[in-house]
Design an enzyme around this catalytic site. Structure first.
Site, mmCIF file in Angstrom:
data_model
loop_
_atom_site.group_PDB
_atom_site.id
_atom_site.type_symbol
_atom_site.label_atom_id
_atom_site.label_comp_id
_atom_site.label_asym_id
_atom_site.label_seq_id
_atom_site.Cartn_x
_atom_site.Cartn_y
_atom_site.Cartn_z
ATOM 1 N N ARG A 274 0.887 -6.548 3.258
ATOM 2 C CA ARG A 274 0.801 -5.138 3.901
ATOM 3 C C ARG A 274 1.126 -4.229 2.991
ATOM 4 O O ARG A 274 2.094 -4.323 2.258
ATOM 5 C CB ARG A 274 1.619 -5.331 5.284
ATOM 6 C CG ARG A 274 0.987 -5.976 6.361
ATOM 7 C CD ARG A 274 1.570 -5.647 7.623
ATOM 8 N NE ARG A 274 3.069 -5.925 7.465
ATOM 9 C CZ ARG A 274 3.941 -5.299 8.226
ATOM 10 N NH1 ARG A 274 3.582 -4.524 9.172
ATOM 11 N NH2 ARG A 274 5.388 -5.362 7.907
ATOM 12 N N SER B 113 9.280 -12.080 0.452
ATOM 13 C CA SER B 113 9.855 -13.092 1.349
ATOM 14 C C SER B 113 10.094 -14.615 0.637
ATOM 15 O O SER B 113 9.521 -15.601 1.323
ATOM 16 C CB SER B 113 9.263 -13.125 2.645
ATOM 17 O OG SER B 113 9.127 -12.052 3.113
ATOM 18 N N ASP C 150 12.789 -10.452 3.856
ATOM 19 C CA ASP C 150 12.067 -10.211 5.127
ATOM 20 C C ASP C 150 13.176 -10.414 6.082
ATOM 21 O O ASP C 150 13.503 -9.629 7.006
ATOM 22 C CB ASP C 150 11.071 -11.100 5.804
ATOM 23 C CG ASP C 150 11.251 -12.544 5.499
ATOM 24 O OD1 ASP C 150 12.078 -12.823 4.892
ATOM 25 O OD2 ASP C 150 10.402 -13.175 6.100
#
Length: 901
Positions: A524, A588, A642
């Site tokens: 994203r 992450s 994350d």
């Protein structure tokens, strides 16, 4: 004339559909907890939960009490793929003094007969399971227990009503213990009603059989009902056979408009006036008597036999069902009628014979019609339970009326098919339903008990005691300390990576920030606008891009070029290509950081395998790729995990949030640690967020005692064998795979899917974790579970679905408990850091497993509470930790940087 006279006995299809609707309402009443006490149709649970599946085998005994003779049977069931069985029986008389004496005598007599049978069959020194067919209304609380509600069929034994008949039989067998040591040993496993026995016998030959019907001296029906509809029994899973005891339908007046004067007269003269009114309209015990009463009245009115009433016509019970059947025979019916009437001293004319034959037809036809209407109600209920538009099923039938009457069966079939055109019904005649059926129920119970033991054994390692969970918590605590200490950090499995995030948001953050989020199969790019002050808010715009497998597992250069291509698309899309915005990069994967904007990849997880990345600084790789493209420039301020993003997002809402937890595809935790405890970073002042990377907990073998063979199989088949062992027991990416391994094992043991491992079950990764969440949902009926399994190419029975649900439950519960034990270690550490007796703290949580699984979050919270009782932990769901969180960290870093300058 006869037609006019018996007009009320001719029932149109509309009337039958009405009877069907009335009976359906009675069934619902009998199943409801509040309405059952006043219901006439008792709907008794039989605790028979499963039909034969063809894998039953062994030697079984059965005794059958309820008819004019007592019977003992030996049933051999062969597991030869042909579903064959062998029945040997012996009949014993039931003397009047026994069936109208006292209870002790009755059960002693049964035990004596059984002993005699075992002697003659040479069954000495064998321990055999026994099924007890007891054809009287009983209230059962389990399969091997039943309290007699009332005697029927000429039985009147004192001291048995309201007592458990199985324990009476066991006592009688116990008395004969000395003899039974000689003649083997007997174990009473099941108490069965003859109707249920009929269904089970036919169910052995045809697995579609889920209804049993008796239409003989008495009448009754049973069928497989969904557990969720049976209020009288705990539990919602699966099905159970319900013994309707439908003979009492109408005892509350529900059929009064259909009962004729003859029905009323017959009832008044019976042994139990006002009781079993439906049975008195349809069972063979009463039809002959009904015919006699009609002929008597017609003769008195001069319509038959020139008005001459003979003694025979005045004598109760003179006309029996066998006479009615003989008179209705197709060809020789008229000559039979003449013969029978002459024997009764009624000298009939030709017209008399035709009229009498017609009376018999109307009476037996009404019986078949009424029986068809109530059976149609059961079939409709079954179809609706299964949510089918059309259903194929089999009805197992037994009883003298059905077997010996020349037209009865044909009439019954025809009317049933007319009333339920959307059910394709096969009628299957039972052979020795009450004897073989009891043995089948026992065989199924025996199989289920053996299966239960095997399933329990397979799932036992997933049941973790409080003691074991405490041990896991303590080991986690030890590993956390190892990761913080300079001398043990290098070899620690829980890496405790410093993130250089030294503060949480204070509300003064403001500006425009870009965030990148890479951590799964999607990537994203976000634009985040943060406002401070009274109108404090966070606005986000984002775009999602897929990462193809060939890029995930290609070269590092290709991966980062793809990422930059996606950023370029987004900047173009938002019209902000010229601005040099501060950027937070959520990455992450385990990184070793030397500062907030330097992160060296320790190793890929979650299916990524891009080459030339491990050991490299990911921020440098991103800067290189931006330079190669030479279209725009960005200020990369922070590389973020994350989990830290999740903590920061919740910290923006609740300043008490100092822990972040991810329970989704992966599993990880971060928390604010005192600088003085972090030996691998200079300085003792303040706090820093530590990314524990706890997924590697246990990689040194410290939790091998709780790893099962299934965990080892999942680990060996994964991309990184021997690594991230704790994560493989607790995270969404692997739970479905653990379930699949267990299902394969249970199928190999013949406990699931008829022992057939389908192609789809052999595929790794077929069982996604979202299916676990769906299957375990409390709102889902087993039918829907079966549908999910069908989507996966697994053709399951109702029993299979229950087992699959149980397996999913065991795996996800363990995951939540292990996760809770790890978290308890963290909150306890926080409490000790603060030096307080009682700690109040908030944990920010994200991840699909926590959010979507129906029980995971509850079990996790309960475990933390149990293992860390001095900590009051609030769980707060994070809103987009990896996007908003990355922007907030960037904003906090900018703020702290400016303060520093």
């Amino acid at each position: 004339q006869v037609d006019r006279y018996l007009y009320h006995m001719r029932l149109s299809d509309d009337v039958l559909l009405d009877v069907m609707a009335r009976f359906q309402a009675e069934m619902v009443k009998g199943l409801g907890r509040d309405t059952n006490p006043t219901a006439t149709v008792k709907m008794l649970p039989s605790f028979v939960r499963s039909l034969p599946d063809g894998s039953e085998k062994g030697d079984f005994l059965a005794v059958d009490l309820g008819g004019s003779q007592f019977r003992a049977h030996q049933v051999k069931v062969f597991d030869d793929g042909k579903q064959s069985s062998q029945l040997e029986s012996k009949f014993y008389p039931t003397p009047k003094e026994v069936i109208q004496g006292n209870g002790a005598e009755l059960f002693d007599y049964v035990a004596d007969c059984l002993l005699d049978f075992m002697e003659t069959k040479n069954l000495k020194h064998k321990k055999l399971p026994l099924g007890f067919t007891f054809s009287f209304p009983c209230k059962q609380t389990k399969l091997e227990e039943g309290v007699l509600l009332s005697w029927t069929k000429h039985f009147k034994v004192r001291g048995v009503q309201d007592t458990d008949v199985v324990s009476s039989l066991r006592k009688a067998l116990q008395k004969h213990k000395a003899s039974f040591v000689r003649a083997g040993d007997v174990d009473v496993l099941a108490l069965v009603n003859d109707t249920v026995g009929t269904m089970m016998t036919c169910g052995y030959d045809d697995q579609r059989c889920e209804v049993g019907l008796i239409i003989g001296t008495g009448t009754n029906a049973c069928y497989m009902e969904e557990m969720r509809h049976i209020d009288l029994v705990e539990g919602d899973e699966g099905r159970m056979c319900i013994n309707t005891e439908w003979g009492a339908f109408g005892d509350d007046g529900a059929l009064d408009d259909l009962r004729t004067e003859f029905d009323r007269e017959l009832d008044l003269g019976s042994l139990n006036p006002g009781k079993q009114l439906f049975e008195k309209m349809i069972s063979s015990l009463y039809l002959g008597e009904l015919v006699r009463l009609i002929l008597l009245k017609m003769t008195k009115e001069g319509l038959l036999f020139n008005g001459k009433v003979s003694t025979a016509l005045l004598t109760k019970g003179k006309i029996e069902m066998k006479h009615v059947s003989a008179m209705e025979k197709y060809k020789e019916g008229l000559s039979n009628t003449k013969e029978i009437l002459t024997e009764l001293n009624l000298f009939p004319s030709e017209e008399d014979c035709i009229a009498v034959q017609h009376v018999c037809t109307i009476v037996s036809f009404r019986s078949a019609n009424l029986c068809a209407a109530t059976l149609a109600a059961i079939l409709t209920r079954l179809r609706e339970n299964k949510k089918l538009l059309r259903m194929r099923t089999t009805v197992g039938i037994d009883g003298g009326l059905y077997k010996t009457h020349p037209q009865y069966a044909k009439r019954l079939h025809k009317v049933v098919r007319r009333l339920v055109p959307n059910c394709d019904v096969r009628f299957l005649l039972s052979v020795s339903g009450s004897g073989k059926g009891a043995a089948m129920v026992t065989a199924v119970a025996y199989r289920l008990a053996a299966q239960r033991r095997q399933i329990d054994a397979a799932l036992a390692p997933f049941l973790l005691s409080l003691e074991t969970l405490r041990e896991v918590k303590n080991k986690m605590r030890t590993e956390l300390e190892y990761g913080l200490k300079r001398e043990t950090q290098a070899s620690a499995t829980v890496k405790m990576l410093p993130t250089y995030v030294c503060g949480t948001p204070d509300g003064t953050e403001k500006g425009k920030f870009l965030a990148l989020d890479l951590g799964g199969t999607n990537f994203r790019v976000l634009l985040v606008k943060i406002r401070s002050g009274r109108r404090r808010s966070v606005q986000m715009y984002n775009k999602i891009f897929a990462i193809p497998l060939e890029i995930m597992q290609g070269t590092g250069e290709e991966l980062f070029d793809h990422i930059v291509q996606c950023i370029a698309d987004f900047l173009e899309y938002m019209g902000i290509k010229g601005a040099r915005l501060p950027l937070g990069f959520t990455f992450s994967f385990p990184c070793r950081q030397a500062s907030i904007d330097k992160g060296t990849l320790v190793g890929w997880t979650k299916g990524f395998k891009a080459t030339d990345c491990e050991g490299e600084d990911v921020v440098d790789m991103l800067r290189e790729a931006i330079r190669r493209r030479n279209e725009f420039d960005l200020d990369i301020v922070a590389v973020v995990n994350d989990t830290v993003g999740t903590m920061m997002t919740c910290g923006y809402e609740d300043p008490n949030c100092e822990i972040g937890l991810i329970a989704g595809t992966g599993s990880n935790v971060c928390y604010m640690e005192d600088m003085k405890n972090i030996e691998i970073v200079e300085g003792d002042e303040g706090k820093m967020c530590i990314n524990t990377e706890w997924g590697g907990f246990g990689d040194n073998g410290c939790i091998d005692n709780i790893r099962t063979k299934y965990d080892k199989e999942v680990d060996e088949g994964s991309l990184n064998p021997g690594k991230q062992r704790y994560e493989k027991m607790t995270s969404g990416m692997y739970l479905g795979e653990i379930v699949r391994q267990i299902l394969i094992d249970l199928t190999k043991q013949g406990l699931l899917f008829r022992g057939q491992i389908s192609e789809s079950l052999r595929k790794r990764g077929i069982f996604e974790t979202k299916f676990l969440s769906q299957i375990e949902s409390d709102r889902l009926a087993l039918l829907q579970v079966r549908r999910i399994l069908q989507q996966l190419g697994l053709d399951s029975t109702c029993e299979d679905s229950i087992i699959v649900k149980e397996v999913c439950g065991a795996v996800s519960k363990r995951a939540a408990q292990l996760c809770g034990a790890g978290l308890a270690a963290i909150v306890e550490k926080k409490r000790e850091n603060r030096g307080v007796e009682h700690l109040q703290i908030t944990v920010g949580v994200d991840g699909t497993l926590y959010k979507l699984h129906p029980h995971f979050s509850r079990v996790l919270r309960e475990t933390v509470k149990e293992l860390a009782p001095q900590c009051d932990v609030t769980f707060m769901l994070s809103e987009d930790g990896s996007g908003k969180g990355a922007a907030l960290i960037t904003a906090v870093a900018k703020r702290l940087h400016n303060v520093g300058q």
